[in-house]
Design an enzyme around this catalytic site. Structure first.
Site: not given
Ligand code: DGL
Length: 257
Positions: A70, A184
């Site tokens: 993430c 993301c």
């Molecule tokens: N998958 C997450 C990232 O890479 C974020 C998603 C969310 O906002 O929870 O930033």
């Protein structure tokens, strides 16, 4: 066993290249859906939540390695997490370096969550690796929702994602942008529709392959084979809807706590 953490299904775009590099590796995928989304939360909320959750999980599950799949959690909390845990932690940070290596026009876009695109970490990566580029940024909570919906079986089209790309393209200099960083981990799950919406002349990069190489290098020959399982921090109908997609990514055992 390695532990992979995201707020939702985004980390599957990191799990896939890890499993391709290390076929059969035992994985526990943790989706902190009780804290979803991270990208609209404050730095303090994300850091506190991720440190506490990973502290508990590390103690209970004893993973050989943790991958924070993430960008939001990594750009905010990677330093804090490494300081408090005695297990190796690999983070996911925006792939600005490969984007700068690829860009001919020297205009690159960073598409992430609102929290990620405002991080000083992004300033530092831009200064270090893309100092001769114009680096545009756009934060999108909508794309995160669309990725979750798609993996739960809903149809997502190029028309749905086009306004988010326009958030980059409509900025001054945006018409020259030739490379977009998917900053993301949810966004590569929309890679085909993003490419369709962007048309020719724009390429996309993300950190998945680089993270897989890093994980393989850190583990060497010392990794355990085993099943893939998923743990969600809240049980709800969305988790049930995700089961076929999770199975497709090799996560056959799903629990929600
Ligand atoms: N998958 C997450 C990232 O890479 C974020 C998603 C969310 O906002 O929870 O930033």
């Amino acid at each position: 066993m390695i532990l992979i953490l995201d707020s939702g299904v985004g980390g599957l775009s990191v799990l896939a290249p890890i499993r391709a590099a290390l076929p059969g590796i035992a994985v526990t995928y943790v989706a902190d859906n009780a804290g979803f989304p991270y990208g609209t939360k404050s730095e303090m909320e994300v850091a506190t939540r991720v440190c506490a959750l990973l502290g508990r999980l590390a103690e209970r599950l004893r993973p050989a390695l943790i991958v924070i799949a993430c960008n939001t959690a990594s750009t905010i909390a990677l330093g804090h997490v490494r300081a408090v845990l005695d297990v190796g932690v690999v983070g996911t940070v925006p792939a600005i370096k490969p984007a700068a290596e690829r860009s001919l026009s020297r205009v690159i876009g960073v598409l992430g969550t609102q929290a990620t695109v405002r991080q000083p970490y992004v300033d530092r990566l831009s200064a270090e690796f893309a100092s001769d580029c114009l680096v545009l940024r756009h934060g999108s909570a909508r794309l995160v929702e669309l990725a979750e919906a798609r993996l739960a079986g809903e149809v997502v089209t190029a028309g749905d994602v086009a306004p988010e790309l326009a958030g980059l393209r409509d900025q001054p200099g945006g018409e020259r942008m030739d490379t977009v960083v998917l900053a993301c981990t949810h966004f590569p799950l929309l890679g085909d529709v993003l490419a369709e919406a962007a048309g020719e002349g724009i390429g996309f990069v993300d950190g998945g392959a680089g993270i897989a190489r890093r994980v393989a290098a850190l583990l060497g020959d010392d990794w355990e084979r085993g099943p893939g399982r998923a743990i969600f921090t809240r049980d709800d109908a969305h988790v049930a809807a995700l089961r076929p997609a999770l199975a497709h990514f090799g996560l056959d055992e799903v629990t929600a706590v």
